[in-house]
Write a protein that holds these residues in place. Structure first.
Motif, PDB file in Angstrom:
ATOM      1  N   SER A 124      81.690  43.047  33.390  1.00  0.00           N
ATOM      2  CA  SER A 124      82.145  42.129  32.756  1.00  0.00           C
ATOM      3  C   SER A 124      81.374  41.403  31.827  1.00  0.00           C
ATOM      4  O   SER A 124      80.049  41.319  31.854  1.00  0.00           O
ATOM      5  N   PRO A 125      81.768  41.255  30.540  1.00  0.00           N
ATOM      6  CA  PRO A 125      81.139  40.813  29.439  1.00  0.00           C
ATOM      7  C   PRO A 125      80.403  39.427  29.615  1.00  0.00           C
ATOM      8  O   PRO A 125      81.609  38.626  30.062  1.00  0.00           O
ATOM      9  N   THR A 126      79.412  39.132  29.238  1.00  0.00           N
ATOM     10  CA  THR A 126      78.960  37.665  29.144  1.00  0.00           C
ATOM     11  C   THR A 126      79.535  36.736  28.209  1.00  0.00           C
ATOM     12  O   THR A 126      79.949  37.625  27.115  1.00  0.00           O
ATOM     13  N   LEU A 127      79.025  35.587  27.880  1.00  0.00           N
ATOM     14  CA  LEU A 127      79.495  34.879  26.882  1.00  0.00           C
ATOM     15  C   LEU A 127      78.744  35.246  25.712  1.00  0.00           C
ATOM     16  O   LEU A 127      79.523  35.241  24.506  1.00  0.00           O
ATOM     17  N   ASN A 128      77.558  35.601  25.854  1.00  0.00           N
ATOM     18  CA  ASN A 128      76.775  35.824  24.827  1.00  0.00           C
ATOM     19  C   ASN A 128      77.328  37.220  23.956  1.00  0.00           C
ATOM     20  O   ASN A 128      77.483  37.385  22.874  1.00  0.00           O
ATOM     21  N   THR A 129      77.727  38.229  24.963  1.00  0.00           N
ATOM     22  CA  THR A 129      78.150  39.438  24.501  1.00  0.00           C
ATOM     23  C   THR A 129      79.634  39.155  23.522  1.00  0.00           C
ATOM     24  O   THR A 129      79.835  39.692  22.439  1.00  0.00           O
ATOM     25  N   VAL A 130      80.392  38.259  24.048  1.00  0.00           N
ATOM     26  CA  VAL A 130      81.771  37.927  23.331  1.00  0.00           C
ATOM     27  C   VAL A 130      81.349  37.225  21.979  1.00  0.00           C
ATOM     28  O   VAL A 130      82.073  37.508  21.036  1.00  0.00           O
ATOM     29  N   ILE A 131      80.462  36.335  22.202  1.00  0.00           N
ATOM     30  CA  ILE A 131      80.166  35.534  20.995  1.00  0.00           C
ATOM     31  C   ILE A 131      79.585  36.562  19.886  1.00  0.00           C
ATOM     32  O   ILE A 131      79.797  36.426  18.643  1.00  0.00           O
ATOM     33  N   ASP A 132      78.697  37.458  20.226  1.00  0.00           N
ATOM     34  CA  ASP A 132      78.064  38.465  19.454  1.00  0.00           C
ATOM     35  C   ASP A 132      79.161  39.309  18.693  1.00  0.00           C
ATOM     36  O   ASP A 132      79.222  39.799  17.734  1.00  0.00           O
ATOM     37  N   ASN A 133      80.173  39.660  19.583  1.00  0.00           N
ATOM     38  CA  ASN A 133      81.222  40.575  19.139  1.00  0.00           C
ATOM     39  C   ASN A 133      82.244  39.926  18.059  1.00  0.00           C
ATOM     40  O   ASN A 133      82.650  40.147  16.914  1.00  0.00           O
ATOM     41  N   LEU A 134      82.306  38.337  18.548  1.00  0.00           N
ATOM     42  CA  LEU A 134      83.120  37.651  17.422  1.00  0.00           C
ATOM     43  C   LEU A 134      82.508  37.549  16.291  1.00  0.00           C
ATOM     44  O   LEU A 134      83.263  37.450  15.385  1.00  0.00           O
ATOM     45  N   ARG A 135      81.054  37.061  16.306  1.00  0.00           N
ATOM     46  CA  ARG A 135      80.422  37.189  14.921  1.00  0.00           C
ATOM     47  C   ARG A 135      80.527  38.346  14.085  1.00  0.00           C
ATOM     48  O   ARG A 135      80.651  38.270  12.898  1.00  0.00           O
ATOM     49  N   THR A 136      80.443  39.616  14.848  1.00  0.00           N
ATOM     50  CA  THR A 136      80.489  40.707  14.313  1.00  0.00           C
ATOM     51  C   THR A 136      82.021  40.981  13.436  1.00  0.00           C
ATOM     52  O   THR A 136      81.957  41.260  12.252  1.00  0.00           O
ATOM     53  N   TRP A 137      82.791  40.824  14.203  1.00  0.00           N
ATOM     54  CA  TRP A 137      84.264  40.855  13.554  1.00  0.00           C
ATOM     55  C   TRP A 137      84.561  39.869  12.477  1.00  0.00           C
ATOM     56  O   TRP A 137      85.166  40.052  11.754  1.00  0.00           O
ATOM     57  N   LEU A 138      84.124  38.476  12.654  1.00  0.00           N
ATOM     58  CA  LEU A 138      84.214  37.657  11.639  1.00  0.00           C
ATOM     59  C   LEU A 138      83.494  37.969  10.377  1.00  0.00           C
ATOM     60  O   LEU A 138      84.080  37.819   9.541  1.00  0.00           O
ATOM     61  N   VAL A 139      82.186  38.549  10.490  1.00  0.00           N
ATOM     62  CA  VAL A 139      81.399  38.746   9.263  1.00  0.00           C
ATOM     63  C   VAL A 139      82.177  39.951   8.626  1.00  0.00           C
ATOM     64  O   VAL A 139      82.318  40.021   7.410  1.00  0.00           O
ATOM     65  N   GLY A 140      82.615  40.842   9.367  1.00  0.00           N
ATOM     66  CA  GLY A 140      83.437  42.124   8.943  1.00  0.00           C
ATOM     67  C   GLY A 140      84.695  41.727   8.073  1.00  0.00           C
ATOM     68  O   GLY A 140      84.899  42.201   7.037  1.00  0.00           O
ATOM     69  N   LEU A 141      85.488  40.945   8.790  1.00  0.00           N
ATOM     70  CA  LEU A 141      86.886  40.460   8.256  1.00  0.00           C
ATOM     71  C   LEU A 141      86.512  39.593   6.981  1.00  0.00           C
ATOM     72  O   LEU A 141      87.329  39.881   5.986  1.00  0.00           O
ATOM     73  N   LEU A 142      85.617  38.896   6.974  1.00  0.00           N
ATOM     74  CA  LEU A 142      85.354  37.723   5.767  1.00  0.00           C
ATOM     75  C   LEU A 142      84.772  38.682   4.690  1.00  0.00           C
ATOM     76  O   LEU A 142      85.211  38.479   3.486  1.00  0.00           O
ATOM     77  N   ALA A 143      83.996  39.723   4.926  1.00  0.00           N
ATOM     78  CA  ALA A 143      83.382  40.569   3.723  1.00  0.00           C
ATOM     79  C   ALA A 143      84.589  41.423   3.351  1.00  0.00           C
ATOM     80  O   ALA A 143      84.673  41.661   1.993  1.00  0.00           O
ATOM     81  N   ALA A 144      85.477  41.933   4.078  1.00  0.00           N
ATOM     82  CA  ALA A 144      86.621  42.723   3.496  1.00  0.00           C
ATOM     83  C   ALA A 144      87.493  41.924   2.939  1.00  0.00           C
ATOM     84  O   ALA A 144      87.914  42.349   1.834  1.00  0.00           O
ATOM     85  N   VAL A 145      88.002  40.759   3.377  1.00  0.00           N
ATOM     86  CA  VAL A 145      88.722  39.812   2.523  1.00  0.00           C
ATOM     87  C   VAL A 145      88.239  39.512   1.066  1.00  0.00           C
ATOM     88  O   VAL A 145      88.903  39.537  -0.044  1.00  0.00           O
ATOM     89  N   ALA A 146      86.729  39.037   1.200  1.00  0.00           N
ATOM     90  CA  ALA A 146      86.200  38.648   0.032  1.00  0.00           C
ATOM     91  C   ALA A 146      85.967  39.890  -1.072  1.00  0.00           C
ATOM     92  O   ALA A 146      86.292  39.839  -2.315  1.00  0.00           O
ATOM     93  N   THR A 147      85.746  41.302  -0.570  1.00  0.00           N
ATOM     94  CA  THR A 147      85.915  42.357  -1.487  1.00  0.00           C
ATOM     95  C   THR A 147      87.358  42.493  -1.988  1.00  0.00           C
ATOM     96  O   THR A 147      87.374  43.006  -3.265  1.00  0.00           O
ATOM     97  N   LEU A 148      88.297  42.372  -1.144  1.00  0.00           N
ATOM     98  CA  LEU A 148      89.693  42.329  -1.735  1.00  0.00           C
ATOM     99  C   LEU A 148      89.938  41.395  -3.009  1.00  0.00           C
ATOM    100  O   LEU A 148      90.516  42.016  -3.854  1.00  0.00           O
ATOM    101  N   PHE A 149      89.503  40.020  -2.828  1.00  0.00           N
ATOM    102  CA  PHE A 149      89.678  39.168  -3.768  1.00  0.00           C
ATOM    103  C   PHE A 149      88.758  39.563  -4.741  1.00  0.00           C
ATOM    104  O   PHE A 149      89.154  39.509  -6.054  1.00  0.00           O
ATOM    105  N   LEU A 150      87.563  40.233  -5.018  1.00  0.00           N
ATOM    106  CA  LEU A 150      86.754  40.548  -5.904  1.00  0.00           C
ATOM    107  C   LEU A 150      87.315  41.714  -6.770  1.00  0.00           C
ATOM    108  O   LEU A 150      87.404  41.608  -7.922  1.00  0.00           O
ATOM    109  N   THR A 151      87.789  42.473  -6.033  1.00  0.00           N
ATOM    110  CA  THR A 151      88.671  43.487  -6.559  1.00  0.00           C
ATOM    111  C   THR A 151      89.792  43.053  -7.439  1.00  0.00           C
ATOM    112  O   THR A 151      90.190  43.587  -8.756  1.00  0.00           O
TER     113      THR A 151
END
Length: 92
Positions: free
Chosen positions: A15-42
């Motif tokens: 079972s995933p630990t809290l740290n693993t879940v937080i690391d996965n959340l951080r990865t998804w959040l950075v990817g999502l924000l970068a994708a949306v920012a790239t869309l707005f830049l375009t």
């Protein structure tokens, strides 16, 4: 020659630990924000190119470019924000 396989045992994933879940959340959040920012830049770049000197369209393009800058800033700060949330949740 025929080889017989042994019985298959179900392996459960740990079972995933809290740290693993937080690391996965951080990865998804950075990817999502970068994708949306790239869309707005375009969008902002295309609007600026298509503005043909129209002040209203140029302002809309500048607004989209500013939104992209904010999105990239949030993507850079996302790991810090997630670690603050993790420390708050861990302290509770």
């Amino acid at each position: 020659m025929l080889a017989a396989a042994g019985p298959a045992f179900a392996q459960t994933a740990p079972s995933p630990t809290l740290n693993t879940v937080i690391d996965n959340l951080r990865t998804w959040l950075v990817g999502l924000l970068a994708a949306v920012a790239t869309l707005f830049l375009t969008i902002g770049g295309l609007r600026y190119l298509a503005a043909s000197g129209d002040p209203g369209q140029v302002e809309r393009a500048k607004t989209a470019l500013k939104s992209a800058a904010v999105g990239y800033a949030l993507a850079i700060l996302a790991p810090l924000l997630v670690s603050i949330i993790a420390s708050v949740v861990g302290a509770a």
